[in-house]
Design a protein around this motif. Structure first.
Motif, PDB file in Angstrom:
ATOM      1  N   MET A   1     -59.345  39.608  -6.614  1.00 49.80           N
ATOM      2  CA  MET A   1     -58.043  39.425  -7.262  1.00 49.80           C
ATOM      3  C   MET A   1     -56.968  40.251  -6.572  1.00 49.80           C
ATOM      4  SD  MET A   1     -59.339  39.466 -11.209  1.00 49.80           S
ATOM      5  CE  MET A   1     -57.790  39.675 -11.979  1.00 49.80           C
ATOM      6  N   ASN A   2     -57.298  41.506  -6.246  1.00 48.90           N
ATOM      7  CA  ASN A   2     -56.315  42.364  -5.592  1.00 48.90           C
ATOM      8  C   ASN A   2     -56.003  41.899  -4.175  1.00 48.90           C
ATOM      9  OD1 ASN A   2     -55.256  44.885  -7.049  1.00 48.90           O
ATOM     10  ND2 ASN A   2     -57.367  44.656  -7.767  1.00 48.90           N
ATOM     11  N   ALA A   3     -57.027  41.423  -3.464  1.00 49.44           N
ATOM     12  CA  ALA A   3     -56.800  40.908  -2.111  1.00 49.44           C
ATOM     13  C   ALA A   3     -55.874  39.699  -2.180  1.00 49.44           C
ATOM     14  CB  ALA A   3     -58.133  40.536  -1.469  1.00 49.44           C
ATOM     15  N   ALA A   4     -56.166  38.796  -3.119  1.00 47.34           N
ATOM     16  CA  ALA A   4     -55.370  37.571  -3.262  1.00 47.34           C
ATOM     17  C   ALA A   4     -53.924  37.908  -3.611  1.00 47.34           C
ATOM     18  CB  ALA A   4     -55.983  36.680  -4.342  1.00 47.34           C
TER      19      ALA A   4
ATOM     20  N   ALA B   1     -50.586  37.107  -1.456  1.00 43.79           N
ATOM     21  CA  ALA B   1     -49.608  36.203  -2.072  1.00 43.79           C
ATOM     22  C   ALA B   1     -48.227  36.845  -2.084  1.00 43.79           C
ATOM     23  CB  ALA B   1     -50.052  35.855  -3.489  1.00 43.79           C
ATOM     24  N   LYS B   2     -48.195  38.161  -2.341  1.00 43.14           N
ATOM     25  CA  LYS B   2     -46.907  38.861  -2.382  1.00 43.14           C
ATOM     26  C   LYS B   2     -46.295  38.967  -0.990  1.00 43.14           C
ATOM     27  CE  LYS B   2     -47.558  41.699  -6.476  1.00 43.14           C
ATOM     28  NZ  LYS B   2     -47.819  43.080  -6.922  1.00 43.14           N
ATOM     29  N   GLN B   3     -47.114  38.813   0.048  1.00 42.46           N
ATOM     30  CA  GLN B   3     -46.584  38.809   1.412  1.00 42.46           C
ATOM     31  C   GLN B   3     -46.247  37.395   1.864  1.00 42.46           C
ATOM     32  OE1 GLN B   3     -48.783  41.573   4.153  1.00 42.46           O
ATOM     33  NE2 GLN B   3     -50.153  41.757   2.419  1.00 42.46           N
TER      34      GLN B   3
ATOM     35  N   GLU C   1     -47.039  32.053  -7.636  1.00 40.77           N
ATOM     36  CA  GLU C   1     -47.040  30.660  -7.163  1.00 40.77           C
ATOM     37  C   GLU C   1     -47.824  30.462  -5.880  1.00 40.77           C
ATOM     38  OE1 GLU C   1     -43.015  29.416  -6.964  1.00 40.77           O
ATOM     39  OE2 GLU C   1     -42.891  29.040  -9.118  1.00 40.77           O
ATOM     40  N   ASN C   2     -48.079  31.543  -5.158  1.00 45.35           N
ATOM     41  CA  ASN C   2     -48.816  31.405  -3.898  1.00 45.35           C
ATOM     42  C   ASN C   2     -50.334  31.380  -4.087  1.00 45.35           C
ATOM     43  OD1 ASN C   2     -46.698  31.179  -2.093  1.00 45.35           O
ATOM     44  ND2 ASN C   2     -46.405  33.401  -1.995  1.00 45.35           N
TER      45      ASN C   2
ATOM     46  N   ALA D   1     -56.765  42.358   2.755  1.00 47.10           N
ATOM     47  CA  ALA D   1     -55.538  41.557   2.767  1.00 47.10           C
ATOM     48  C   ALA D   1     -54.657  41.969   3.937  1.00 47.10           C
ATOM     49  CB  ALA D   1     -54.795  41.733   1.443  1.00 47.10           C
ATOM     50  N   SER D   2     -54.575  43.288   4.167  1.00 48.42           N
ATOM     51  CA  SER D   2     -53.742  43.799   5.238  1.00 48.42           C
ATOM     52  C   SER D   2     -54.264  43.331   6.605  1.00 48.42           C
ATOM     53  CB  SER D   2     -53.737  45.322   5.138  1.00 48.42           C
ATOM     54  OG  SER D   2     -53.301  45.885   6.303  1.00 48.42           O
TER      55      SER D   2
END
Lengths: 194, 768
Positions: B150-153, B157-159, B208-209, B552-553
């Motif tokens: 969830m945190n990775a997603a 998404a925020k990027q 939304e992403n 994610a990074s």
């Protein structure tokens, strides 16, 4: 005080190298968790403590060879099967007892087993020494009656009498035991007990 | 034609590092090339000007840089030779593998000449080839909807990255949703886990992403270039998520009751149910394995949301990278019957204790035994299935069980101060700040006994825990009316499945392996696939979140920069290829597959080992960049400088071995100057004919080194043995060839092997 030149680990290394030790470096991996003691039948009924054995081995405490308690381990292999790091205290015990004997210690403990040795010479078989009969009679109900009437029971079951080694076999076994030095050892042990 | 090429050689003094040992004047005299330049510091910007000017002034076609190791400066000099193609330059390593390992000036100088000559011969065979740039699609699949996934997603998404979050169960949330309370090392208090999880869950749902797919599994994966083609299977929920308002009337009328796995089977639920209060999507789901299809729920639903006839659906998904966050499961207590877990109701796991003490659990947070009474003494047993080398056990420490036990012990003590809590441990592991929490637990009158219990037996209404108090050295029997087992964390079934589907490496314990355990903690063996959370190894919530964000990074770096790949990879002649599939079968790196009637080679995983070449009866495969000819020319270049009576040993090493050899120089150890190291892309590229050619043209010995971690190791070892057999048949001594393991850190061992091999060859030469 442990001196800078002391090398306590040598004792453990010596035990690890012994052919009876099947668990390789298990001794060195002991973290003293105590699981062996928690399941050891001997520990529950005597002052024998398998964890303590390994601790003393790792400390290089050779005085353990003189300790009566190592003779309380009867190789049930429970510690061997439960040890989480793959050690075997009962194998270590076998090695310790061997070291003790080599250093002429524990002969009084061995003396109790002389009956086994005698039966090799007189009958070329291993038989329960009479010295234990009293205890078995007390601990195993019906065993003494069974033993006394074994011939009749075999008869009833239509079994032949037990097959015993022939005289040639007994002679040969005795010869082997003599040549290999077993007899000398027996006599030495007997001599120490007067 | 290639003999007419104009070669320029540039000698670097390296501020004396080279020129103090090697007589560069002598080097210049003995080389026959178009241009020779010399500079004190060739890698400096002035050196760049020197090289560039010479290329223009003398019309140079090929460049040899005689300086340090290509490992340190190949990229620099590839840039300095512009406008020439970067692959028309070769580096002769006269520092790490010459001036730093040899002290005799004459011998070192001659060896430098030999090495430079080898580079000259090699570079004449080089063609201009272009590096391959791979830009991958920016879409990402996150597999696993627990706290790490969830945190990775959310971070991606925020990027601005499109993320598909794939969860196989009916709700996202993972293990964190069921653990009840959480705690932090600094804050000495237990907090509500769900209250911390919910904001993250909400934020994710509204982003939304992110597309969340529950009841969905990855069933196939295939990679082409930097793109992964996934096939997902979405199992039916039998309830229309759009229409269901979560009123629960359906469950009220459902007559079937089954154990509720979300409550560790400690309570019952209906066949139509919601996994837990805050589950997402906020819709009911039918457990079709237990549904009798009576139709009661269908008739009851005002929203007409029930869809009993739904079918599973296959969804294709194309992404550029994947984050694996498939989590863990707990040790199977069937494997440790001595603790009585399956025989006695009041022998439970820490997970079950978490449910029992959770306000949304089976007893609404009351700590009760099966008979409804509050326990008088709870004994906890640590390391169940962890730190255990017995069959079926796990050798590793599960890392969180100590702190979980402390937490649950504190929760019990807060609510039931009269209940005695005793933790049987081997070592209490509360690293860093968690030590504070340990001290707090002791202050809270939780008792600790150092000893690992061997057995739990029933005695009357209570249990006896048999253990040794190893500090006192006494065998003890502890009476308890509840026993809690701290079970090991192990990779989940989903982790094992996905590792196989994606072909990513796992550890011997079945967790997803990182590509380097120290400095690449979230990358896997496969480019573009990253790992986080407990799919990787046992860890707590904080660590799972940190690793999720790190993954994610890494995906962002990858999406932003693309990937540059050396072009020395296999290439298929489509005219000749008959699609027999032999190359696909042979490739150890799994970089080939057949798609749309074509063999496709993945440039990101092909390492140019050339194993596919041997199996291709059509001779339809080549390795870009004239590798075979380059090796032959390098051998020729070395041997043509052989002096009367000089011993010459050729050593073939790939990147890893070459780095190890460099380390010998860096650490100023030495080896005989007979050793001449030739860098190859893969030692598998050294063909029998190369070996034969070398022996026929004056090589006294051949040393082939390979890192045992390479996928081709076993094969190369067998191949070398075959070559030795063949050499023996031809009347040569096979002892002149040796195969050896090389490890980067074990450079001193490699130096020793060089010395020993040189000695052996010397003896063979004498005997001759």
């Amino acid at each position: 005080m442990q001196k800078i030149t002391d090398s306590p680990i040598d004792f453990a290394e010596h035990i690890i190298e012994d052919v009876k030790n099947s668990k390789e470096e298990g001794v060195l991996k002991c973290v003293q968790c105590g699981m062996c003691t928690s399941t050891c039948p001997a520990a529950q009924h005597s002052d024998y403590n398998p964890r303590d054995i390994i601790e003393r081995v790792l400390d290089g405490d050779i005085s353990i060879l003189e300790d009566d308690s190592i003779w309380n381990c009867f190789y049930c292999y429970t510690c061997h099967s439960v040890c989480p790091v793959g050690n075997s205290v009962c194998e270590v015990n076998q090695i310790l007892k061997q070291f003790a004997i080599e250093n002429e210690m524990g002969y009084d403990k061995l003396y109790e087993y002389m009956g086994f040795a005698d039966s090799y010479f007189t009958a070329a078989i291993g038989a329960i020494p009479e010295i234990f009969f009293k205890d078995i009679k007390r601990d195993v109900p019906g065993w003494w009656e069974f033993r006394l009437h074994l011939d009749e029971i075999r008869d009833e079951l239509d079994l032949d009498p037990p097959l015993m080694p022939s005289k040639e076999v007994i002679d040969e076994v005795s010869k082997i035991l003599t040549i290999t030095g077993f007899k000398d050892k027996i006599e030495k042990i007997r001599a120490t007990q007067g | 034609m290639k003999d007419d090429l104009k070669v320029g050689v540039f000698l670097c003094e390296c501020g004396g590092n080279i020129s103090d040992t090697i007589d560069l004047e002598k080097v210049k005299e003995s080389l026959d090339v178009e241009f020779i330049g010399q500079f004190v510091n060739l890698c400096s910007l002035n050196g760049r000007k020197l090289i560039r000017d010479a290329i223009f002034d003398h019309g140079l076609d090929r460049i040899v840089i005689a300086a340090c190791s290509p490992i340190s400066h190949e990229k620099t000099f590839q840039d300095y030779i512009k406008p020439l193609n970067p692959y028309l330059m070769d580096m002769a390593n006269i520092r790490e593998q010459c001036s730093w390992v040899h002290s005799d000036k004459d011998r070192a100088t001659h060896k430098a000449i030999t090495l430079i000559n080898a580079s000259i011969e090699k570079i004449k065979q080089s063609d201009a080839v272009d590096p391959i740039y791979c830009q991958t699609p920016k879409e990402v699949a996150v597999i696993g909807g627990g706290i790490a996934g969830m945190n990775a997603a959310l971070s991606l998404a925020k990027q601005g990255t499109k993320v598909t979050l794939i969860e196989q169960s009916p709700s996202i949330g993972g293990q964190m949703a069921k653990i009840g309370k959480v705690f932090s090392p600094v804050k000495i208090a237990e907090e509500c886990g769900m209250c911390l999880l919910n904001p993250i869950l909400n934020e994710l749902v509204w982003n939304e992403n992110i597309e969340v797919l529950t009841n969905t599994k990855v069933i196939e994966a295939e990679r082409r270039g930097g793109t992964y083609n996934l096939i997902l299977e979405k199992s039916p929920r039998y309830v229309d998520v759009e229409k269901c308002i979560g009123c629960g009337k359906c469950a009220e009328v459902c007559e079937i009751e089954v154990p509720d796995d979300w409550n560790d089977n400690l309570s019952m639920r209906k066949a139509i149910y919601r996994p837990f209060g805050q589950s997402y999507p906020e819709a009911y789901v039918i457990d079709m394995d237990n549904c009798s299809k009576c139709g009661d729920c269908f008739r009851q639903c005002n929203m007409k949301a029930i869809r009993l006839k739904s079918k599973s659906e296959r969804i294709p998904l194309q992404v550029g990278s994947i984050i694996v966050a498939t989590g863990h499961q707990l040790f199977d207590m069937d494997k440790r019957p001595e603790y009585g877990y399956n025989r006695y109701d009041d022998v439970i796991t820490q997970s079950e204790l978490g449910r029992i003490t959770g306000v949304n659990g089976p007893t609404k947070g009351k700590l009760l035994k099966a008979n409804g009474e509050v326990p008088k003494r709870v004994v906890m047993i640590q390391c169940v299935g962890s730190r255990d080398e017995k069959p079926d056990g796990h050798r590793y420490c599960s890392k969180i069980c100590c702190t979980v036990a402390l937490k649950n012990a504190n929760i019990i003590k807060h609510k039931y101060p009269d209940t005695d809590v005793l933790i049987c441990y081997t070592d209490i592991r509360t690293p860093g700040m968690f030590e504070k929490y340990y001290k707090h637990t002791q202050e809270n009158e939780v008792r600790f006994l150092r000893g690992r219990p061997g057995e739990v037996v029933k005695k009357g209404d209570n249990f006896i825990v048999r253990t040794e108090d190893t500090i006192k050295g006494e065998f003890v029997e502890i009476e308890a009316d509840m026993v809690v087992l701290s079970t090991a964390m192990e990779p989940s079934q989903g982790t094992k499945e996905i590792a196989e589907i994606l072909n990513v490496g796992t550890t011997e314990d079945g967790f997803i392996k990182e590509s380097h355990p120290k400095i690449k903690p979230v990358a896997t063996d496969v480019q573009g696939i990253f790992v986080c959370g407990t799919a990787h190894d046992p860890k707590d919530i904080t660590d799972s979140i940190m690793q999720g964000i790190a993954a994610a990074s890494k995906v962002s770096e990858y999406n932003y920069g693309g990937v540059e790949i050396e072009p020395f990879i296999a290439e298929i002649d489509r005219e000749k290829c008959i699609l027999c599939g032999e190359c696909v079968k042979r490739c150890n790196y799994k970089s080939m597959n057949i798609q749309d009637d074509e063999v496709y080679i993945n440039p990101m995983s092909c390492n140019g080992c050339g194993k596919c070449l041997i199996g291709c009866n059509q001779r339809a495969i080549t390795i870009n960049g004239n590798i075979d000819e380059k090796i032959t020319s390098t051998i020729k270049g070395v041997l043509s400088k052989k002096r009367e009576g000089q011993r010459m040993i050729l050593v073939f090493l790939d990147n890893i071995g070459y780095t190890a050899a460099d380390n010998i120089g860096v650490n100023r150890l030495s080896y005989p100057d007979s050793i001449h190291i030739i860098k190859v892309i893969s030692v598998n590229r050294v063909r029998p004919r190369h070996i034969q050619y070398a022996l026929e043209n004056g090589a006294d010995g051949l040393f082939i080194g390979e890192f045992p971690g390479d996928l081709m190791y076993g094969e190369v070892e067998r191949k070398i043995q075959n070559v030795k057999d063949r050499i023996a048949e031809l009347g040569e001594n096979p002892e002149r060839i040796t195969f050896s393991k090389v490890y980067i850190p074990y450079y001193s061992g490699l130096a020793r092997k060089f010395i020993e091999f040189d000695k052996k060859i010397a003896e063979l030469d004498e005997a001759k």
